[in-house]
Design a protein around this motif. Structure first.
Motif, short mmCIF file in Angstrom:
data_model
loop_
_atom_site.label_atom_id
_atom_site.label_comp_id
_atom_site.label_asym_id
_atom_site.label_seq_id
_atom_site.Cartn_x
_atom_site.Cartn_y
_atom_site.Cartn_z
N THR A 27 5.58 -16.18 9.22
CA THR A 27 6.37 -15.21 9.41
C THR A 27 7.73 -15.66 9.25
O THR A 27 8.22 -16.51 10.31
CB THR A 27 6.24 -14.34 10.76
OG1 THR A 27 4.92 -13.71 10.88
CG2 THR A 27 6.94 -13.35 10.72
N TRP A 39 7.83 -7.19 6.30
CA TRP A 39 6.87 -8.45 6.38
C TRP A 39 5.65 -8.00 7.49
O TRP A 39 5.68 -7.42 8.37
CB TRP A 39 7.36 -9.83 7.26
CG TRP A 39 6.55 -11.16 6.83
CD1 TRP A 39 5.61 -11.61 7.54
CD2 TRP A 39 6.55 -11.68 5.58
NE1 TRP A 39 5.05 -12.67 7.08
CE2 TRP A 39 5.67 -12.95 5.88
CE3 TRP A 39 7.41 -11.64 4.58
CZ2 TRP A 39 5.59 -13.68 4.84
CZ3 TRP A 39 7.27 -12.64 3.54
CH2 TRP A 39 6.43 -13.74 3.63
N LEU A 41 1.19 -9.42 8.38
CA LEU A 41 0.07 -10.19 8.59
C LEU A 41 -1.09 -9.18 8.53
O LEU A 41 -1.21 -8.50 9.26
CB LEU A 41 0.05 -11.06 9.57
CG LEU A 41 1.12 -12.27 9.63
CD1 LEU A 41 1.20 -13.09 11.02
CD2 LEU A 41 1.21 -13.07 8.46
N ALA A 76 -0.34 -12.97 4.29
CA ALA A 76 1.12 -12.56 4.47
C ALA A 76 1.90 -12.13 3.38
O ALA A 76 1.69 -12.47 2.38
CB ALA A 76 1.73 -13.93 4.92
#
Length: 279
Positions: A27, A39, A41, A76
């Motif tokens: 990140t 962003w 995950l 990611a």
């Protein structure tokens, strides 16, 4: 420049593995010249991510997996807006003074070969910026960059220098080792690099270095490509060496990676230059 990134890592575990503790460093943080638009995950395993920061201020996520399991996939994905800062890095989380990054590690041990390289530079000690640029050029000419574990375990500084060929992470180890020997704080960086020219295409996960210059601050140096960071670079994590910036740490053995960095329209670029104020 707006850069779209998707980084997929699959880690395969030893047969019969039942319980795994995993730390993820995937990140990026915002700083001057780098703004995180979005962003996220995603994991193949059903578990809860616990966000935290490591000692260097990197954003980490930890989680545990109850097996049995034979593999784990982490994805990611996001978008980052970047601007060219001529390689100068400002606005980052700094937990320690620059002097901490004079500390060598097993991967950056200043062996006789590293010391010889560092002391062969003829730029004056009174001009650290010139020495750092000269070191970057010397490594680019001396070590051939080859494909390697972009986010894995690159060669030590000594091994990379003796082999005269290494992946970007191994070359970065030589750079940080030599710079530290000269009394110039240097650190290891992981991140992504988008294709040049504002074109869409495959980017890459990559390692490079940052070095600290008095009255300027931290500057990124990529000796494998012989340039300072541009708007094509997305900074992810910082550490003393490649071990400290590993994107995925657990009990697994084999790792498979796929990275794509697709950039959109690129603004007009600033020239590559830094200046040092003399007292």
């Amino acid at each position: 420049m707006r850069i779209r990134i998707r980084h997929e890592i699959t880690q395969r575990f030893e047969p019969g593995t039942r319980n795994m503790a995993v730390t993820v460093r995937l990140t990026p943080r915002a700083h001057e010249g780098q703004f995180i638009i979005r962003w996220a995950l995603d994991l193949t395993s059903d578990c809860r991510l616990h966000p935290q920061e490591d000692a260097f201020g990197n954003v980490c996520h930890t989680f545990s997996v109850d097996g049995p399991a034979d593999h784990l996939t982490v994805v990611a994905e996001g978008e980052v807006e970047t601007q060219d800062t001529t390689g100068i890095v400002r606005g980052t989380v700094e937990r320690f003074p620059p002097s901490l990054f004079l500390r060598q590690t097993d991967l950056t041990e200043p062996t006789a070969a590293v010391i010889e390289l560092a002391e062969s530079l003829d730029a004056p000690a009174s001009d650290p910026l010139a020495r750092l640029h000269q070191l970057m050029i010397a490594l680019h000419e001396r070590i051939e960059e080859q494909p390697g574990p972009a986010m894995g375990d690159p060669l030590s500084a000594d091994a990379a220098l003796k082999a005269a060929k290494a992946c970007a992470g191994g070359i970065a180890h030589v750079y940080t080792a030599a710079a530290r020997h000269l009394g110039l704080p240097a650190r290891h960086i992981s991140g992504y690099v988008a294709p040049e020219g504002g074109e869409e295409g495959e980017g890459e996960a990559r390692h490079w270095a940052e070095a600290h210059v008095p009255k300027i601050g931290w500057i990124s140096f990529d000796p494998g490509r012989n340039l300072c960071g541009t708007e094509n670079y997305v900074r992810l994590a910082v550490g003393l060496d490649a071990v400290g910036v590993q994107p995925l740490r657990s009990t697994g053995l084999d790792v498979e990676e796929r990275v794509s960095a697709l950039d959109g329209r690129a603004p007009q670029r600033a020239s590559q230059a830094q200046s040092q104020t003399q007292s």
